[in-house]
Scaffold this motif. Structure first.
Motif, PDB file in Angstrom:
ATOM      1  N   HIS A   1      -3.275 -11.155  -6.335  1.00 18.91           N
ATOM      2  CA  HIS A   1      -4.139 -10.479  -5.372  1.00 18.91           C
ATOM      3  C   HIS A   1      -5.204 -11.432  -4.876  1.00 18.91           C
ATOM      4  CE1 HIS A   1      -6.799  -9.498  -8.888  1.00 18.91           C
ATOM      5  NE2 HIS A   1      -7.739  -9.666  -7.987  1.00 18.91           N
TER       6      HIS A   1
ATOM      7  N   ALA B   1      -1.002  -3.176   5.181  1.00 17.28           N
ATOM      8  CA  ALA B   1       0.019  -2.336   4.540  1.00 17.28           C
ATOM      9  C   ALA B   1       1.193  -2.098   5.479  1.00 17.28           C
ATOM     10  CB  ALA B   1      -0.595  -1.000   4.121  1.00 17.28           C
TER      11      ALA B   1
ATOM     12  N   ASN C   1       4.680  -3.395   4.323  1.00 15.55           N
ATOM     13  CA  ASN C   1       5.366  -2.203   3.810  1.00 15.55           C
ATOM     14  C   ASN C   1       4.736  -1.703   2.514  1.00 15.55           C
ATOM     15  OD1 ASN C   1       7.341  -2.210   5.926  1.00 15.55           O
ATOM     16  ND2 ASN C   1       8.275  -3.962   4.890  1.00 15.55           N
ATOM     17  N   GLY C   2       3.404  -1.657   2.499  1.00 11.12           N
ATOM     18  CA  GLY C   2       2.670  -1.236   1.319  1.00 11.12           C
ATOM     19  C   GLY C   2       1.910   0.051   1.530  1.00 11.12           C
ATOM     20  N   LYS C   3       0.940   0.283   0.665  1.00  6.48           N
ATOM     21  CA  LYS C   3       0.093   1.476   0.685  1.00  6.48           C
ATOM     22  C   LYS C   3      -1.368   1.044   0.573  1.00  6.48           C
ATOM     23  CE  LYS C   3       3.487   4.456   0.506  1.00  6.48           C
ATOM     24  NZ  LYS C   3       3.923   5.111   1.692  1.00  6.48           N
TER      25      LYS C   3
ATOM     26  N   ILE D   1      -1.796  -2.337  -1.427  1.00  2.00           N
ATOM     27  CA  ILE D   1      -0.874  -2.627  -2.516  1.00  2.00           C
ATOM     28  C   ILE D   1       0.522  -2.744  -1.904  1.00  2.00           C
ATOM     29  CG2 ILE D   1       0.087  -1.791  -4.690  1.00  2.00           C
ATOM     30  CD1 ILE D   1      -2.508  -0.140  -4.987  1.00  2.00           C
ATOM     31  N   ALA D   2       1.150  -3.891  -2.100  1.00  2.00           N
ATOM     32  CA  ALA D   2       2.451  -4.143  -1.484  1.00  2.00           C
ATOM     33  C   ALA D   2       3.596  -3.391  -2.160  1.00  2.00           C
ATOM     34  CB  ALA D   2       2.748  -5.644  -1.467  1.00  2.00           C
ATOM     35  N   LEU D   3       3.367  -2.882  -3.362  1.00  2.00           N
ATOM     36  CA  LEU D   3       4.404  -2.159  -4.105  1.00  2.00           C
ATOM     37  C   LEU D   3       5.630  -3.027  -4.347  1.00  2.00           C
ATOM     38  CD1 LEU D   3       4.113   1.275  -2.251  1.00  2.00           C
ATOM     39  CD2 LEU D   3       3.067   0.618  -4.440  1.00  2.00           C
ATOM     40  N   ASP D   4       5.390  -4.306  -4.616  1.00  2.00           N
ATOM     41  CA  ASP D   4       6.495  -5.216  -4.920  1.00  2.00           C
ATOM     42  C   ASP D   4       6.508  -5.543  -6.411  1.00  2.00           C
ATOM     43  OD1 ASP D   4       4.439  -7.062  -5.326  1.00  2.00           O
ATOM     44  OD2 ASP D   4       4.870  -8.209  -3.512  1.00  2.00           O
TER      45      ASP D   4
ATOM     46  N   THR E   1       1.519  -7.537  -5.847  1.00  4.76           N
ATOM     47  CA  THR E   1       0.740  -8.126  -4.767  1.00  4.76           C
ATOM     48  C   THR E   1      -0.239  -7.106  -4.186  1.00  4.76           C
ATOM     49  OG1 THR E   1       2.607  -9.554  -4.221  1.00  4.76           O
ATOM     50  CG2 THR E   1       0.881  -9.315  -2.543  1.00  4.76           C
ATOM     51  N   ALA E   2      -1.493  -7.532  -4.041  1.00 11.82           N
ATOM     52  CA  ALA E   2      -2.523  -6.662  -3.478  1.00 11.82           C
ATOM     53  C   ALA E   2      -3.543  -7.504  -2.721  1.00 11.82           C
ATOM     54  CB  ALA E   2      -3.219  -5.873  -4.581  1.00 11.82           C
TER      55      ALA E   2
END
Length: 150
Positions: A4, A20, A24-26, A40-43, A47-48
């Motif tokens: 991050h 985001a 493709n994150g939140k 937050i990339a949700l990977d 990753t943030a």
């Protein structure tokens, strides 16, 4: 590997939302500092990107204390801080998002080594996005024996 990073922005929530969208994150509020947000990339790497209000500084704590958030009256227009980030989005999507926001976006070649898309958050902070078709050039350079010898 960078998991991050943090940046400051005039509109932290909007910048986090745009990041985001590209990644493709939140987005969630950042609980440690009011008015801040985290993309937050949700990977698989966690990753943030933390996005703080523009005049936020991180200052070291006293002795064994953690760092402190401090507000400053200084306004910084540009910064040397930037990041190169691989994304699943294609060039057309990235350009459309930047154009919608009124932010500078341009595909650039870095000294004939690799291409990036310069994406200027709020026209102040540069993020170099590497689309799937660009990342192999970058990795080839950064993992080459020539680079390691240098």
């Amino acid at each position: 590997m960078i998991h991050h990073l943090s940046i400051s922005a005039q509109n932290p929530q909007r910048v986090a939302e745009v990041l985001a969208e590209v990644m493709n994150g939140k987005v969630i509020p950042f609980p440690s500092h009011p008015g801040s947000y985290m993309m937050i990339a949700l990977d698989e790497h966690g990753t943030a990107i933390e996005v703080y209000p523009l005049q936020t500084e991180l200052q070291p704590g006293e002795k064994e204390d953690n760092f402190q958030f401090k507000e400053t009256s200084q306004t910084i227009n540009f910064t040397a801080t930037h990041a190169a980030i691989s994304v699943d989005s294609n060039q057309e999507k990235i350009e459309a998002i930047a154009n919608r926001e009124g932010w500078r976006v341009t595909r650039c070649n870095r000294d004939s080594f690799f291409d990036v898309i310069e994406f200027w958050l709020e026209n102040r902070i540069m993020i170099e996005f590497l689309t799937p078709d660009m990342v192999n050039q970058y990795l080839k350079l950064m993992q080459s024996a020539k680079l390691q010898k240098a």
